[in-house]
Design a protein around this motif. Structure first.
Motif, PDB file in Angstrom:
ATOM      1  N   LEU A   1      -3.098  12.239  14.162  1.00  0.00           N
ATOM      2  CA  LEU A   1      -2.245  11.103  13.798  1.00  0.00           C
ATOM      3  C   LEU A   1      -3.072   9.866  13.486  1.00  0.00           C
ATOM      4  O   LEU A   1      -2.783   9.120  12.533  1.00  0.00           O
ATOM      5  N   GLN A   2      -4.126   9.641  14.318  1.00  0.00           N
ATOM      6  CA  GLN A   2      -4.986   8.489  14.042  1.00  0.00           C
ATOM      7  C   GLN A   2      -5.685   8.616  12.694  1.00  0.00           C
ATOM      8  O   GLN A   2      -5.783   7.649  11.936  1.00  0.00           O
ATOM      9  N   GLU A   3      -6.167   9.850  12.414  1.00  0.00           N
ATOM     10  CA  GLU A   3      -6.800  10.048  11.104  1.00  0.00           C
ATOM     11  C   GLU A   3      -5.803   9.824   9.968  1.00  0.00           C
ATOM     12  O   GLU A   3      -6.119   9.199   8.954  1.00  0.00           O
ATOM     13  N   GLU A   4      -4.577  10.345  10.166  1.00  0.00           N
ATOM     14  CA  GLU A   4      -3.552  10.114   9.135  1.00  0.00           C
ATOM     15  C   GLU A   4      -3.237   8.633   8.980  1.00  0.00           C
ATOM     16  O   GLU A   4      -3.080   8.121   7.858  1.00  0.00           O
TER      17      GLU A   4
ATOM     18  N   GLU B   1      -6.030   3.070   4.748  1.00  0.00           N
ATOM     19  CA  GLU B   1      -6.931   2.952   3.600  1.00  0.00           C
ATOM     20  C   GLU B   1      -6.150   2.959   2.283  1.00  0.00           C
ATOM     21  O   GLU B   1      -6.415   2.163   1.378  1.00  0.00           O
ATOM     22  N   GLU B   2      -5.161   3.885   2.229  1.00  0.00           N
ATOM     23  CA  GLU B   2      -4.339   3.915   1.019  1.00  0.00           C
ATOM     24  C   GLU B   2      -3.578   2.600   0.834  1.00  0.00           C
ATOM     25  O   GLU B   2      -3.482   2.070  -0.292  1.00  0.00           O
ATOM     26  N   LEU B   3      -3.051   2.085   1.959  1.00  0.00           N
ATOM     27  CA  LEU B   3      -2.350   0.797   1.875  1.00  0.00           C
ATOM     28  C   LEU B   3      -3.281  -0.323   1.427  1.00  0.00           C
ATOM     29  O   LEU B   3      -2.907  -1.180   0.607  1.00  0.00           O
ATOM     30  N   GLU B   4      -4.501  -0.318   1.994  1.00  0.00           N
ATOM     31  CA  GLU B   4      -5.465  -1.344   1.587  1.00  0.00           C
ATOM     32  C   GLU B   4      -5.791  -1.227   0.101  1.00  0.00           C
ATOM     33  O   GLU B   4      -5.852  -2.227  -0.621  1.00  0.00           O
ATOM     34  N   GLU B   5      -6.007   0.029  -0.346  1.00  0.00           N
ATOM     35  CA  GLU B   5      -6.280   0.218  -1.776  1.00  0.00           C
ATOM     36  C   GLU B   5      -5.104  -0.252  -2.626  1.00  0.00           C
ATOM     37  O   GLU B   5      -5.285  -0.943  -3.639  1.00  0.00           O
TER      38      GLU B   5
ATOM     39  N   GLN C   1      -2.823  -2.387  -1.701  1.00  0.00           N
ATOM     40  CA  GLN C   1      -2.752  -3.850  -1.615  1.00  0.00           C
ATOM     41  C   GLN C   1      -3.760  -4.508  -2.544  1.00  0.00           C
ATOM     42  O   GLN C   1      -3.446  -5.502  -3.219  1.00  0.00           O
ATOM     43  N   GLU C   2      -4.985  -3.957  -2.557  1.00  0.00           N
ATOM     44  CA  GLU C   2      -5.984  -4.511  -3.473  1.00  0.00           C
ATOM     45  C   GLU C   2      -5.530  -4.384  -4.928  1.00  0.00           C
ATOM     46  O   GLU C   2      -5.633  -5.327  -5.720  1.00  0.00           O
ATOM     47  N   LYS C   3      -5.011  -3.186  -5.245  1.00  0.00           N
ATOM     48  CA  LYS C   3      -4.518  -2.998  -6.615  1.00  0.00           C
ATOM     49  C   LYS C   3      -3.373  -3.954  -6.920  1.00  0.00           C
ATOM     50  O   LYS C   3      -3.316  -4.559  -8.001  1.00  0.00           O
ATOM     51  N   CYS C   4      -2.441  -4.068  -5.936  1.00  0.00           N
ATOM     52  CA  CYS C   4      -1.316  -4.994  -6.136  1.00  0.00           C
ATOM     53  C   CYS C   4      -1.798  -6.430  -6.293  1.00  0.00           C
ATOM     54  O   CYS C   4      -1.292  -7.184  -7.143  1.00  0.00           O
ATOM     55  N   GLN C   5      -2.785  -6.808  -5.463  1.00  0.00           N
ATOM     56  CA  GLN C   5      -3.325  -8.165  -5.589  1.00  0.00           C
ATOM     57  C   GLN C   5      -3.978  -8.378  -6.949  1.00  0.00           C
ATOM     58  O   GLN C   5      -3.804  -9.420  -7.583  1.00  0.00           O
ATOM     59  N   GLU C   6      -4.736  -7.371  -7.391  1.00  0.00           N
ATOM     60  CA  GLU C   6      -5.340  -7.485  -8.718  1.00  0.00           C
ATOM     61  C   GLU C   6      -4.273  -7.593  -9.805  1.00  0.00           C
ATOM     62  O   GLU C   6      -4.368  -8.423 -10.723  1.00  0.00           O
ATOM     63  N   GLU C   7      -3.242  -6.747  -9.677  1.00  0.00           N
ATOM     64  CA  GLU C   7      -2.157  -6.827 -10.656  1.00  0.00           C
ATOM     65  C   GLU C   7      -1.456  -8.177 -10.596  1.00  0.00           C
ATOM     66  O   GLU C   7      -1.124  -8.768 -11.631  1.00  0.00           O
TER      67      GLU C   7
END
Length: 395
Positions: free
Chosen positions: A124-127, A133-137, A139-145
């Motif tokens: 569960l922790q790994e998931e 990480e997916e959320l951060e990615e 979020q970064e993509k959303c911020q860039e957009e």
């Protein structure tokens, strides 16, 4: 009677007649006849069932491997073997340690459950980490957009501001053009008015219509019904036919000058009477329907004193068929000194009135209290006398 084993009897080794169900055939394999009751059915219910055994087996003996009672245990052993294989594969996949395997074999299930929970928590922790990480990615993509969109919005805002400034400039240019158009229209109207004034001055409307108040056609001034001319006639002083004292004023101009059809261009060539009120009566050459009358005075720019105060301001026109008839009212009019020198006025309902005599009543001038002057008076209309028409054709 032979001794028989109870276990063999229970397991169906003997038939209903007490004999063992064994057939010594020359077959190398042992064949069981399938019973309708299933694999565990008792052999005593089927007396005709035979069991074939290999030839090398001694009579009276039966191994434990070939006995029908041992077959369920083999199936259970096979199932347990499969379960162990599945457990081992799961252990390798879930990274079980040897301790957990020994604990499972020894029966310590609490450690196993703890280890399973730890493994589940780790998974569960790994998931969760992967999701983070997916959320951060994302979020970064959303911020860039969002940044790109903000930049695009800023560019659009700048373009809109530029367009607004251009629109404001265009509006100002349009306003300036409208003002220029208004000025041009005003100038054009002024030019048109000036041209009309000049055209009226050079070619007045009265010049385009026949004038019947002419001495050459037979019109006359009735002096008894006309105001005295101004200044009064001054003969001076004479002795024995010789002029001793010259008159103080030049001789007065006769109202007959109104019947000459002159254009008011020369100062002094007019008929004047004393005061602000006066009249002139004339006889027309023919009986006619009067449609228009024209009165004239010199413009202010040609007057010696620069004004036209002696010009008539308010006047009235009356008509008669004969000298003894009642006067017919034709209209009251106003002369404007800011207009053209010759001004023409229409008489309403002229087609119902036939006159031969006209009276011009002047009630007010433009401020001169000494005298009032008239430079021109014209009468326009249509002759109704047939004889007069014939005479006009000859003319």
């Amino acid at each position: 009677m032979l001794r028989r084993s109870r276990r063999l009897q229970e397991n169906g080794y003997y038939g209903s007649d007490g004999e063992p169900v064994i057939c010594y055939n020359e077959r190398t394999n042992r064949v069981f006849k399938k019973l309708k009751g299933g694999f565990h059915a008792r052999f005593d219910t089927f007396p005709d069932t035979y069991l074939d055994v290999p030839l090398d087996v001694p009579s009276g003996t039966r191994s434990s491997e070939t006995s029908p009672a041992n077959r369920p245990w083999k199936m259970l052993a096979f199932i347990l073997f499969l379960c162990l294989g599945l457990f081992v594969t799961l252990a390798f996949r879930t990274e079980f340690s040897t301790n957990t395997v020994t604990n499972v074999s020894s029966g310590n299930s609490e450690d196993v459950w703890k280890h399973l929970k730890e493994l589940q928590v780790k998974e569960l922790q790994e998931e969760v980490k992967k999701l983070q990480e997916e959320l951060e990615e994302r979020q970064e993509k959303c911020q860039e957009e969002v940044k790109k969109r903000h930049e695009e919005v800023k560019k659009r805002h700048e373009e809109v501001k530029k367009r607004q400034q251009e629109v404001k400039k265009r509006h100002e240019e349009v306003k300036e053009l409208r003002e220029e158009v208004k000025k041009c229209r005003e100038e054009r109207e002024e030019c048109q008015e000036e041209l009309e004034e000049k055209m009226e001055f050079l070619h007045p409307v009265s010049d385009m219509m026949p004038n019947f108040a002419l001495e050459s056609l037979g019109a006359k001034i009735i002096t008894d019904m006309t105001s005295e001319s101004y200044p009064p006639e001054d003969k001076g002083f004479s002795l024995f036919g010789f002029q001793v004292l010259s008159p103080k004023f030049p001789p007065p101009v006769s109202p007959r000058i109104l019947l000459q059809g002159l254009t008011p261009t020369t100062p002094g060539r007019c008929w004047a009477f004393k005061g602000t009120k006066g009249r002139v009566c004339l006889e027309l050459p023919y009986s006619m329907m009067v449609s228009h009358v024209t009165i004239g005075h010199i413009p202010q720019n040609k007057s010696p004193d620069g004004t036209a105060s002696s010009a008539p301001r308010l006047f009235q026109v009356l008509g008669q068929r004969t000298m003894y008839d009642r006067k017919i009212y034709l209209g009251t009019f106003r002369y404007d000194i800011r207009g053209p020198p010759l001004q023409t006025f229409e008489i309403k309902g002229h087609d119902k009135m036939v006159v031969k005599f006209l009276t011009l009543w002047i009630h007010k001038n433009w401020g001169n209290s000494y005298y009032t002057s008239v430079y021109s008076f014209r009468v326009h209309g249509k002759v109704t006398d047939s004889k007069a028409l014939q005479m006009l054709h000859y003319l």
